[in-house]
Design a protein around this motif. Structure first.
Motif, PDB file in Angstrom:
ATOM      1  N   ARG A  88     -12.616 -10.697  -6.587  1.00 18.78           N
ATOM      2  CA  ARG A  88     -12.074 -11.707  -7.509  1.00 18.78           C
ATOM      3  C   ARG A  88     -10.814 -11.180  -8.196  1.00 18.78           C
ATOM      4  NH1 ARG A  88     -16.550 -13.310 -11.592  1.00 18.78           N
ATOM      5  NH2 ARG A  88     -14.973 -14.846 -12.246  1.00 18.78           N
ATOM      6  N   GLN A  89     -10.807  -9.893  -8.522  1.00 23.49           N
ATOM      7  CA  GLN A  89      -9.613  -9.300  -9.121  1.00 23.49           C
ATOM      8  C   GLN A  89      -8.455  -9.284  -8.130  1.00 23.49           C
ATOM      9  OE1 GLN A  89     -11.671  -5.661 -10.308  1.00 23.49           O
ATOM     10  NE2 GLN A  89     -11.296  -6.147 -12.469  1.00 23.49           N
ATOM     11  N   VAL A  90      -8.758  -9.015  -6.873  1.00 21.21           N
ATOM     12  CA  VAL A  90      -7.731  -9.062  -5.832  1.00 21.21           C
ATOM     13  C   VAL A  90      -7.124 -10.463  -5.757  1.00 21.21           C
ATOM     14  CG1 VAL A  90      -7.292  -8.887  -3.345  1.00 21.21           C
ATOM     15  CG2 VAL A  90      -8.776  -7.208  -4.466  1.00 21.21           C
ATOM     16  N   ALA A  91      -7.975 -11.482  -5.821  1.00 15.71           N
ATOM     17  CA  ALA A  91      -7.494 -12.866  -5.741  1.00 15.71           C
ATOM     18  C   ALA A  91      -6.554 -13.195  -6.901  1.00 15.71           C
ATOM     19  CB  ALA A  91      -8.678 -13.827  -5.729  1.00 15.71           C
ATOM     20  N   MET A 130      -9.332   0.763 -12.588  1.00 18.69           N
ATOM     21  CA  MET A 130      -9.436   1.560 -11.363  1.00 18.69           C
ATOM     22  C   MET A 130     -10.057   2.934 -11.631  1.00 18.69           C
ATOM     23  SD  MET A 130      -8.717   0.074  -8.532  1.00 18.69           S
ATOM     24  CE  MET A 130      -9.022  -1.674  -8.768  1.00 18.69           C
ATOM     25  N   PRO A 131      -9.674   3.631 -12.701  1.00 19.91           N
ATOM     26  CA  PRO A 131     -10.370   4.892 -13.001  1.00 19.91           C
ATOM     27  C   PRO A 131     -11.875   4.707 -13.198  1.00 19.91           C
ATOM     28  CG  PRO A 131      -8.330   4.806 -14.219  1.00 19.91           C
ATOM     29  CD  PRO A 131      -8.496   3.460 -13.576  1.00 19.91           C
ATOM     30  N   ARG A 187      -5.428  -2.061  -4.175  1.00 17.45           N
ATOM     31  CA  ARG A 187      -4.329  -1.097  -4.200  1.00 17.45           C
ATOM     32  C   ARG A 187      -3.260  -1.462  -3.165  1.00 17.45           C
ATOM     33  NH1 ARG A 187      -5.457   3.030  -7.509  1.00 17.45           N
ATOM     34  NH2 ARG A 187      -7.524   3.987  -7.707  1.00 17.45           N
ATOM     35  N   GLU A 188      -3.690  -1.969  -2.019  1.00 21.66           N
ATOM     36  CA  GLU A 188      -2.755  -2.305  -0.942  1.00 21.66           C
ATOM     37  C   GLU A 188      -1.850  -3.468  -1.342  1.00 21.66           C
ATOM     38  OE1 GLU A 188      -3.377  -1.731   3.690  1.00 21.66           O
ATOM     39  OE2 GLU A 188      -4.555  -3.401   2.890  1.00 21.66           O
ATOM     40  N   PHE A 189      -2.444  -4.497  -1.977  1.00 20.58           N
ATOM     41  CA  PHE A 189      -1.605  -5.616  -2.394  1.00 20.58           C
ATOM     42  C   PHE A 189      -0.664  -5.173  -3.508  1.00 20.58           C
ATOM     43  CE2 PHE A 189      -0.478  -9.647  -4.407  1.00 20.58           C
ATOM     44  CZ  PHE A 189      -0.103 -10.371  -3.286  1.00 20.58           C
ATOM     45  N   TRP A 210       2.875   7.709  -3.758  1.00 21.87           N
ATOM     46  CA  TRP A 210       1.590   7.921  -4.415  1.00 21.87           C
ATOM     47  C   TRP A 210       0.628   6.760  -4.190  1.00 21.87           C
ATOM     48  CZ3 TRP A 210       2.778  10.493  -9.814  1.00 21.87           C
ATOM     49  CH2 TRP A 210       3.299  11.769  -9.584  1.00 21.87           C
ATOM     50  N   LEU A 211       1.133   5.539  -4.246  1.00 27.47           N
ATOM     51  CA  LEU A 211       0.252   4.391  -4.030  1.00 27.47           C
ATOM     52  C   LEU A 211      -0.351   4.425  -2.632  1.00 27.47           C
ATOM     53  CD1 LEU A 211       2.318   1.506  -5.707  1.00 27.47           C
ATOM     54  CD2 LEU A 211       0.300   2.664  -6.610  1.00 27.47           C
ATOM     55  N   LYS A 212       0.430   4.822  -1.651  1.00 25.80           N
ATOM     56  CA  LYS A 212      -0.078   4.907  -0.278  1.00 25.80           C
ATOM     57  C   LYS A 212      -1.188   5.950  -0.178  1.00 25.80           C
ATOM     58  CE  LYS A 212       0.338   3.602   4.078  1.00 25.80           C
ATOM     59  NZ  LYS A 212      -0.713   4.415   4.699  1.00 25.80           N
TER      60      LYS A 212
END
Length: 368
Positions: free
Chosen positions: A207-210, A261-262, A325-327, A354-356
């Protein structure tokens, strides 16, 4: 905060890391701090004028009384910090003017005093920019897009409102993660419980991704980069006049200062290889509210769920985190990398590399 305190604190299961009750919107009109509401309202217009810095230097800004540091004072202290943090970042990073290297004492001294009470560095961070910076139109309805707006902005464009408000809804959804953690603390651990909790947490993260995917609906990449992103940039070699003569450096506002995320990393024990990235993420904790740090430490002490979870359910949670993280990585490329040759984010980091790494290491931890 021990695990039992965490289990009994219903605020987290109602609204995640967002404050309860809702943030204070303004100071009493007859108080000495009412000047902040006027300055806050005028700031986006003031920043269009080359004389903005001179105007801000001339303002008489009252200090926060040191004795007003009780729990009941916290909502107004947060608003005080929010307003001052915006003024400081506006002053240093005014778009169209050379970056300033000195913060005047009428802003620097009260900002440092308030941030000392909050036990945080004296710069506007994610908490002031997002966690405390919202209101609901209809108090009986959810903290969600369409029912929320910001209290303070740097620019008049709605793009900045949208950027902040997407983060606010994502934070509110984290209540679902806390509901699962509460069950882990209060119920006997069995396979069915673990899988039920993991399923619910995975659904929450999706839901957070959406919600994160809605960023492009109301935020233009070029406008973001040119108009309001500069205001949340890190401070480098800035002298806080009346506080310290030596220049100081502070991280700018960044989503890496969110505790969501942590929290998931702490709960699932996702391993990240020691590097400059992990050192940076550890440093980001200095900019989080102290009560959030207590939560993270309590969750870190919980046993590892991995040996108890069903493979497909456990891996779906990790896939949801990696997809988030990918989006975000894609947004960073579109909204920042494609707009400039500057390799650093607002926190002063090589964010693309770093994100990758975070994406790859999250997926690598899936059960084979």
């Amino acid at each position: 905060m021990n695990k039992w305190d965490l289990a009994l604190n219903r605020s987290f299961t109602r609204r995640g890391f967002l404050p309860e009750p809702d943030p204070v919107r303004h100071f009493p009109c007859d108080s000495e701090w009412a000047v902040f509401d006027e300055l806050g309202r005028d700031l986006p217009s003031l920043l269009q004028d080359p004389g903005c810095r001179q105007y801000l230097r001339e303002q008489q800004i009252p200090f926060w009384p040191g004795e007003r540091n009780r729990p009941q004072d916290l909502p107004e202290l947060r608003l005080y910090y929010l307003r001052l943090g915006f003024l400081a970042s506006a002053y240093i990073n005014q778009v169209g003017e050379p970056r300033a290297t000195r913060l005047p004492p009428n802003i620097a001294r009260p900002l440092c005093q308030a941030c000392a009470l909050l036990k945080r560095p004296p710069i506007l961070s994610y908490d002031g920019y997002a966690l405390y910076n919202w209101k609901r139109f209809r108090s009986e309805e959810p903290i969600a897009l369409g029912n929320i707006d910001t209290l303070q902005n740097f620019v008049h464009l709605y793009d900045e409102h949208w950027f902040i408000l997407v983060h606010v809804e994502i934070e509110a959804l984290a209540a679902g993660i806390f509901s699962g953690i509460g069950r882990l603390l209060q119920e006997p651990w069995q396979d069915d419980l673990i899988n039920s909790v993991l399923q619910a947490i995975g659904e929450t993260v999706w839901r957070q991704v959406a919600v994160l995917r809605r960023i492009p609906e109301r935020m233009d990449p070029a406008l973001y980069y040119r108009t309001f992103r500069p205001y949340i940039r890190y401070f480098e070699n800035v002298i806080y006049e009346g506080v310290k003569q030596a220049p100081m450096d502070f991280r700018g506002e960044t989503g890496a200062q969110s505790s969501v995320m942590p929290l998931l990393v702490a709960l699932l024990k996702i391993p990240h290889q020691p590097s400059s990235l992990t050192e940076h993420l550890a440093d980001m904790r200095r900019y989080m509210p102290k009560e959030h740090l207590q939560v993270l430490k309590a969750v870190e002490e919980l046993p590892d769920l991995r040996p108890y979870g069903e493979k497909e359910i456990y891996n779906q949670v990790l896939e949801a985190i990696a997809s988030f993280r990918e989006f975000h990585y894609g947004l960073a490329r579109e909204y920042i990398q494609n707009q400039t040759d500057d390799p650093l984010g607002t926190g002063g980091t090589p964010y693309i590399k770093w994100l990758k790494q975070l994406i790859d290491e999250t997926r690598a931890y899936q059960i084979p």
